[in-house]
Motif scaffolding. Structure first.
Motif, PDB file in Angstrom:
ATOM      1  N   CYS A   1       0.718  -1.556   0.057  1.00  0.00           N
ATOM      2  CA  CYS A   1      -0.221   0.018  -0.103  1.00  0.00           C
ATOM      3  C   CYS A   1       1.323   1.161  -0.101  1.00  0.00           C
TER       4      CYS A   1
ATOM      5  N   SER B   1      -7.637   2.546  -0.190  1.00  0.00           N
ATOM      6  CA  SER B   1      -6.149   2.813  -1.755  1.00  0.00           C
ATOM      7  C   SER B   1      -5.496   1.538  -2.164  1.00  0.00           C
TER       8      SER B   1
ATOM      9  N   GLU C   1      -0.223   4.411   0.131  1.00  0.00           N
ATOM     10  CA  GLU C   1      -0.608   5.474   1.032  1.00  0.00           C
ATOM     11  C   GLU C   1       0.180   5.408   2.828  1.00  0.00           C
ATOM     12  N   CYS C   2       0.053   3.937   2.818  1.00  0.00           N
ATOM     13  CA  CYS C   2       0.406   3.483   4.293  1.00  0.00           C
ATOM     14  C   CYS C   2       2.168   2.925   4.271  1.00  0.00           C
TER      15      CYS C   2
ATOM     16  N   THR D   1      -6.757  -0.681   5.352  1.00  0.00           N
ATOM     17  CA  THR D   1      -6.685   0.157   6.414  1.00  0.00           C
ATOM     18  C   THR D   1      -7.227   2.051   5.521  1.00  0.00           C
ATOM     19  N   CYS D   2      -6.147   2.003   4.646  1.00  0.00           N
ATOM     20  CA  CYS D   2      -6.589   3.204   3.811  1.00  0.00           C
ATOM     21  C   CYS D   2      -8.151   3.341   2.979  1.00  0.00           C
TER      22      CYS D   2
ATOM     23  N   CYS E   1      -6.743  -1.830   0.154  1.00  0.00           N
ATOM     24  CA  CYS E   1      -6.136  -0.912   1.409  1.00  0.00           C
ATOM     25  C   CYS E   1      -7.187  -1.412   2.309  1.00  0.00           C
TER      26      CYS E   1
HETATM   27 ZN   LIG Z   1      -3.386   1.610   2.932  1.00  0.00          ZN
END
Ligand SMILES: [Zn+2]
Ligand SMILES: [Zn+2]
Length: 94
Positions: free
Chosen positions: A37, A65, A39-40, A62-63, A60
Motif C-alpha cells: 500500500c 487505496s 499510502e500506508c 486500512t486506507c 487497502c
Molecule cells: Zn493503506
C-alpha cells in the motif's frame, strides 16, 4: 502451499510479519498474497479467497487505496525507506 512470510528491512528495521502467501494447507480455496500500500507505506496481505480473477484491483483495508501485488522477486523494496534490501523469512505453513 502457503507460508507465513515475514518481510524485514535490513536498512530501517521495518517488518511486516505473518503475511500469508499462497494457498492454505487445510483449505485449498483460501488464497492470500502480499501487496504494497503506497499510502500506508506498508506491506499487507490480500485475501484472494473466492476472488474473481478478472478483478485485478484490490484496496487497502486500512486506507482504501489501491494495492500493488508483490511478485516473487530476487529482492524486495522496503515500503518505508525504499531500500532494496528486504529479507524474506518463510515461516510455518498455514
Ligand atoms: Zn493503506
Ligand atoms: Zn526500510
Amino acid at each position: 502451499m502457503g507460508e507465513y512470510t515475514t518481510f524485514l528491512c535490513r536498512e530501517c528495521g521495518y517488518s511486516a510479519e505473518r503475511i500469508r502467501w499462497g494457498v492454505s494447507v487445510s483449505d485449498p480455496r483460501q488464497r492470500f498474497m502480499p501487496a504494497y500500500c503506497v499510502e500506508c507505506d506498508a506491506i499487507a496481505e490480500v485475501d484472494l479467497t473466492g476472488a474473481d480473477l478478472m478483478i485485478d484491483e484490490f484496496t487497502c483495508i486500512t486506507c482504501g487505496s489501491e494495492l500493488f501485488f508483490l511478485e516473487k522477486a530476487a529482492s524486495y523494496t522496503c515500503p518505508k525507506c525504499k531500500a532494496k534490501d528486504m529479507k524474506l523469512i518463510q515461516g510455518e505453513y498455514w
